[in-house]
Design a protein around this motif. Structure first.
Motif, PDB file in Angstrom:
ATOM      1  N   LYS A   9      -5.559  15.179  29.124  1.00 26.33           N
ATOM      2  CA  LYS A   9      -5.247  16.440  28.431  1.00 26.33           C
ATOM      3  C   LYS A   9      -4.198  16.222  27.337  1.00 26.33           C
ATOM      4  O   LYS A   9      -3.203  16.932  27.251  1.00 26.33           O
ATOM      5  CB  LYS A   9      -4.760  17.514  29.403  1.00 26.33           C
ATOM      6  CG  LYS A   9      -5.853  18.075  30.278  1.00 26.33           C
ATOM      7  CD  LYS A   9      -5.916  17.369  31.599  1.00 26.33           C
ATOM      8  CE  LYS A   9      -6.968  17.955  32.498  1.00 26.33           C
ATOM      9  NZ  LYS A   9      -7.092  17.264  33.769  1.00 26.33           N
ATOM     10  N   CYS A  10      -4.451  15.227  26.537  1.00 26.03           N
ATOM     11  CA  CYS A  10      -3.463  14.877  25.512  1.00 26.03           C
ATOM     12  C   CYS A  10      -3.671  15.648  24.212  1.00 26.03           C
ATOM     13  O   CYS A  10      -2.848  15.567  23.318  1.00 26.03           O
ATOM     14  CB  CYS A  10      -3.529  13.382  25.232  1.00 26.03           C
ATOM     15  SG  CYS A  10      -5.020  12.876  24.365  1.00 26.03           S
TER      16      CYS A  10
ATOM     17  N   ARG B  62      -5.599  14.990  21.795  1.00 23.90           N
ATOM     18  CA  ARG B  62      -5.945  14.214  20.601  1.00 23.90           C
ATOM     19  C   ARG B  62      -7.352  14.539  20.112  1.00 23.90           C
ATOM     20  O   ARG B  62      -7.591  14.651  18.911  1.00 23.90           O
ATOM     21  CB  ARG B  62      -5.797  12.707  20.875  1.00 23.90           C
ATOM     22  CG  ARG B  62      -4.467  12.204  20.368  1.00 23.90           C
ATOM     23  CD  ARG B  62      -3.988  10.921  20.995  1.00 23.90           C
ATOM     24  NE  ARG B  62      -4.757   9.744  20.662  1.00 23.90           N
ATOM     25  CZ  ARG B  62      -4.241   8.498  20.746  1.00 23.90           C
ATOM     26  NH1 ARG B  62      -2.980   8.315  21.101  1.00 23.90           N
ATOM     27  NH2 ARG B  62      -4.979   7.462  20.488  1.00 23.90           N
TER      28      ARG B  62
ATOM     29  N   ILE C 194     -11.975  19.300  28.834  1.00 28.08           N
ATOM     30  CA  ILE C 194     -12.383  19.533  27.441  1.00 28.08           C
ATOM     31  C   ILE C 194     -13.795  20.097  27.419  1.00 28.08           C
ATOM     32  O   ILE C 194     -14.684  19.616  28.125  1.00 28.08           O
ATOM     33  CB  ILE C 194     -12.351  18.214  26.646  1.00 28.08           C
ATOM     34  CG1 ILE C 194     -10.913  17.694  26.536  1.00 28.08           C
ATOM     35  CG2 ILE C 194     -12.971  18.374  25.260  1.00 28.08           C
ATOM     36  CD1 ILE C 194     -10.000  18.531  25.692  1.00 28.08           C
TER      37      ILE C 194
ATOM     38  N   THR D  55      -8.019   7.180  26.425  1.00 32.70           N
ATOM     39  CA  THR D  55      -8.205   6.788  27.828  1.00 32.70           C
ATOM     40  C   THR D  55      -9.634   6.483  28.261  1.00 32.70           C
ATOM     41  O   THR D  55      -9.836   6.111  29.421  1.00 32.70           O
ATOM     42  CB  THR D  55      -7.735   7.934  28.752  1.00 32.70           C
ATOM     43  OG1 THR D  55      -8.591   9.053  28.520  1.00 32.70           O
ATOM     44  CG2 THR D  55      -6.297   8.306  28.498  1.00 32.70           C
TER      45      THR D  55
END
Ligand code: SF4
Ligand code: SF4
Ligand code: FES
Length: 824
Positions: free
Chosen positions: A154-155, A157, A182, A206
């Motif tokens: 859950k970054c 990006r 997502i 990741t």
């Protein structure tokens, strides 16, 4: 002030930074390995992963370095026991809900930091895995990528890549807390507006998002090499990094940090390259015997070609021969091809597909401003204050340029779209002008009426930079006097308020660019349409400065370059007319031939070549990488013409609609199998590099041309490498004079670049135009009703266009599963 230098201290090390810089980026640029997963220098900071925690002297607690803008001297601590412990704890949290399994098909930044902090082994972690309790949502419905929430940290990006870089806004989070994931569109990737550009995949740290094509075979430890090159599809010229495994392209990434794409790609550049290893590639020369193609040796094929072409030349003269060069081949291939046509055939009968798309635009631009190339840089599409896009479906034809257009829109710049039909850019437009087909001149004259009436004319610019200054302007003014908004509305069907608003928006913007396209040029009045557009640009002074001008984005990857190097019936390399005696002498000396051997007579255009073949005046043709049996406007006529030829050679990488008409077919190399250069839409000379061996007996195009020349007793140069050809090209075409392979090893250079010290030219016409007296020329044109009107017998107007997933005659794009899945 952004550029102000500041000294900061990171772990007591003095570091020079500029006011406005990002602290994390400055630290990393100075080789301080601050951990972090959510930051990417292309994206706005998120501060989500909390790994980049630092202490700043005088500030309470810890801060995320990625969210700090340096605006004053500061002392920063990156590594101490407390910060390292906090990072380890954060990693422990992330890993507790993370699926560690990997198939070795992606680079995993989380695994990298886990190893650094001795957390690779689950036994060494603070918390047991809660992955099975959380549940990992998966989505493998996209043809080009898979999503696995079990690997997602859950970054943000991917979401920011989609929004801020590509401007598409397809992705978001669904659900809350640790079960969030997502989602594309409302639910499934396949149902969303995702067009497969893969920006999210490239920036995912990741392996939660991974490319789908080739995932079964790709293994990171089996990648043989990564080769940087230039995309073979459109004229943006995106820089690619090809990953090669088992002699195949298994991945294509955008190259970060260099123009024109800064890592961005579209679906074709990222997922459309499988055609290179298609089993349908041509692998051996083929000679037609008794109506059937049979395999032949190179010697047999080349000898036959040389004998036939020589016989036609001897019997009917060089003007009975003609060649089509290719916007898909490199500059080096095209340079050799035009040299061959001029030296071996002894004619200027050389042309290519540009004749059928951009020729009217180029004609108008040459006559008005002395150059047919785009004025600006691709990045300027993000920064110009107003973009006027006309007859150009830029999102589908030049997808990466369009990302800059969208970036500009989100930064508050204005967009005017002029197109009779809806295109995806309309969603981003401030004003959409929807004129009746064929009424462009009327609309533009109407806009100029408003500009003149409202005093938005740039008189100083006209006086100083336009030939005959205000005198010629007065002629234009008289011409458009009757074109009131109400009158223009009657002709064009564009509401008068919109005409007025668009005229004001364009003329009063501090800087404005014109992005024109086929919709404007592929009409009977194409040249006049572009004249009108240029007239509007000139009277408002929207050229001759940074971020202003006219940009007709080039269709294919090397349309620009093929003309630059002289594949034209009227110009030599570097845009010098064939009848310029001094230039012919200069070129003859470089080519080591008598000047009389180079024809000063303009050759035939593609259309004229086919007509002449139909009339049996052209007897032999050499087609390199073109497919006129699909691209020509009247295929019945083209077919009859090709059938009338005494001898036809087609050189390509696949059988095409044209190869059945050939007497000899020659197997050529794809972009991935050769060294060379392309020139993109912003005049940038970009390197093409060999990543793979050619299939079977296929050969490089320039090499084939050289061999035919040798067999016709013409010495085209003893070249052994493409760079040698480039060096000669740079001597022949002054616009490339200062460029060589060493200078463009890392990034391209925009021509004109006349000397080794010259940095290249980012914006054209800042000081003068390329006309003989350095001034631009107004060409007032009156509206003439369209010739192609519907009749009772033919009641429809059919309008052609492009889709994102197909390209040119689809020779390449059709041979990719991913593109086909989207296209269907
Ligand atoms: S899918 Fe990748 S980029 Fe997107 S939020 Fe998850 S980890 Fe980050
Ligand atoms: S925008 Fe054009 S050059 Fe860039 S990846 Fe797509 S097709 Fe290739
Ligand atoms: S990199 Fe700074 S919080 Fe993630």
């Amino acid at each position: 002030m952004k550029d102000e230098q500041i000294t900061i201290y990171i772990d007591n090390q003095p570091i020079e930074a500029q006011k406005g810089d990002n602290l994390l980026q400055v630290a990393r640029d100075n080789k301080i390995p601050v951990p972090g997963l959510c930051y990417h220098k292309k994206l706005s900071p998120t501060g989500a992963c909390r790994l980049c925690v630092v202490k700043i002297e005088g500030q309470r607690g810890v801060v995320m370095a990625c969210t700090v803008t340096i605006d004053e001297p500061m002392r920063v601590t990156v590594f101490d026991e407390e910060l390292e412990s906090a990072r380890k704890q954060t990693l422990n949290y992330l890993l507790a809900e993370h699926d560690d399994t990997t198939d070795n098909t992606y680079e995993d930044e989380l695994a990298f930091w886990a190893e650094k902090y001795d957390l690779s082994d689950p036994e060494r972690r603070s918390y047991p895995s809660i992955l099975s309790a959380v549940g990992a949502k998966k989505d493998d419905t996209s043809p080009v990528l898979t999503y696995d929430a079990g690997k997602c940290i859950k970054c943000f990006r991917c979401i920011k890549a989609c929004d801020e870089v590509q401007g598409k806004n397809v992705l978001s989070f669904a659900s809350r807390g640790i079960t969030s994931y997502i989602v594309a569109g409302l639910d499934m990737w396949s149902e969303s507006e995702c067009d497969g550009c893969g920006e999210c995949v490239q920036l995912c740290p990741t392996g939660a998002l991974v490319e789908r094509p080739h995932r079964q075979e790709l293994r990171l430890d089996k990648i043989e090499k990564k080769v940087r090159t230039t995309c073979p599809y459109c004229g943006v010229g995106c820089q690619l990094e090809l990953w090669i495994q088992d002699g195949k392209i298994v991945r294509s990434n955008g190259v970060e940090g260099v123009s024109p794409n800064d890592g961005r790609l579209c679906v074709k550049g990222r997922f459309g390259l499988d055609f290179v290893s298609s089993p349908h590639r041509l692998t051996t020369p083929l000679i037609k015997k008794n109506g059937i193609f049979v395999e032949a040796s190179w010697d047999e094929a080349l000898d036959l070609i040389a004998t036939k072409f020589s016989a036609i030349k001897q019997q009917h003269g060089g003007d009975a021969l003609a060649g089509y060069s290719s916007a898909k081949c490199t500059n080096e291939d095209n340079y050799m091809f035009q040299k061959f046509i001029r030296m071996a055939f002894g004619t200027n009968n050389i042309d290519y597909c540009t004749r059928l798309c951009h020729a009217s635009t180029v004609t108008a631009m040459l006559r008005s401003i002395g150059d047919g190339a785009g004025s600006n840089s691709i990045e300027d599409f993000a920064t110009t204050d107003c973009l006027f896009v006309t007859g150009n479906n830029i999102i589908e034809t030049h997808p990466v340029t369009a990302t800059y257009v969208k970036n500009g829109k989100y930064n508050g710049n204005s967009i005017i779209v002029c197109d009779p039909k809806w295109t995806p850019l309309v969603k981003y437009a401030d004003i959409w002008l929807q004129p009746r087909l064929g009424t462009d001149v009327a609309l533009l004259n109407g806009m100029m009426h408003v500009i003149i009436n409202e005093g938005l004319v740039h008189q100083r610019f006209i006086r100083e930079r336009v030939d005959r200054g205000m005198e010629t302007f007065e002629e234009l003014k008289i011409l458009v006097e009757k074109d009131t908004p109400a009158y223009t509305e009657e002709i064009t069907a564009v509401p008068k308020d919109k005409i007025i608003a668009a005229a004001r928006m364009y003329a009063s913007a501090p800087t404005a660019m014109l992005a024109t396209g086929m919709g404007l040029s592929q009409q009977v009045t194409g040249t006049n349409n572009v004249f009108s557009l240029i007239n509007m640009m000139l009277i408002t002074g929207q050229i001759g400065k940074e971020r202003a001008g006219i940009d007709p984005p080039r269709g294919q990857n090397n349309v620009q370059g093929a003309t630059d190097v002289g594949c034209s019936p009227i110009i030599f390399p570097g845009y010098i007319p064939v009848d310029d005696d001094d230039n012919r002498k200069r070129v003859a000396a470089i080519w080591n031939v008598p000047v009389e051997s180079l024809s000063a007579k303009a050759g035939l255009t593609t259309v004229e070549i086919i007509n002449a073949a139909y009339d049996e005046k052209i007897k032999g043709m050499y087609i390199m990488g073109e497919n006129p049996m699909l691209t020509d406007p009247d295929l019945n006529h083209t077919e009859k013409a090709l059938k009338k030829l005494d001898f036809l050679v087609v050189q390509d990488i696949f059988h095409t609609d044209t190869t059945p008409y050939a007497d000899v077919i020659l197997p050529a190399s794809s972009f991935a199998e050769k060294e060379g250069t392309f020139v993109n839409s912003d005049r940038r000379v970009l390197r093409v590099r060999k990543a793979l061996e050619m299939p079977g007996e296929a050969r490089e195009d320039w090499h084939i041309v050289q061999e035919i020349g040798r067999r016709m007793h013409v010495d085209l140069g003893n070249f052994t490498h493409a760079s040698d050809i480039f060096d000669e090209m740079a001597k022949t075409a002054p616009i490339f004079g200062g460029i060589n392979y060493q200078r463009i090893e890392y990034k391209g250079i925009q021509w004109p670049c006349p000397t080794a010290e010259h940095p290249g030219t980012r914006t054209l016409f800042v000081e003068k135009f390329n006309t003989p007296n350095g001034k631009a020329k107004l060409n007032p044109v009156a509206y003439v009703a369209q010739a192609e009107k519907p009749t009772k017998e033919y009641p429809f107007i059919l309008n052609s266009g492009r889709i994102l997933y197909r390209y040119h005659t689809a020779t390449m794009s059709r041979r990719n599963k991913s593109l086909t899945a989207f296209a269907n």
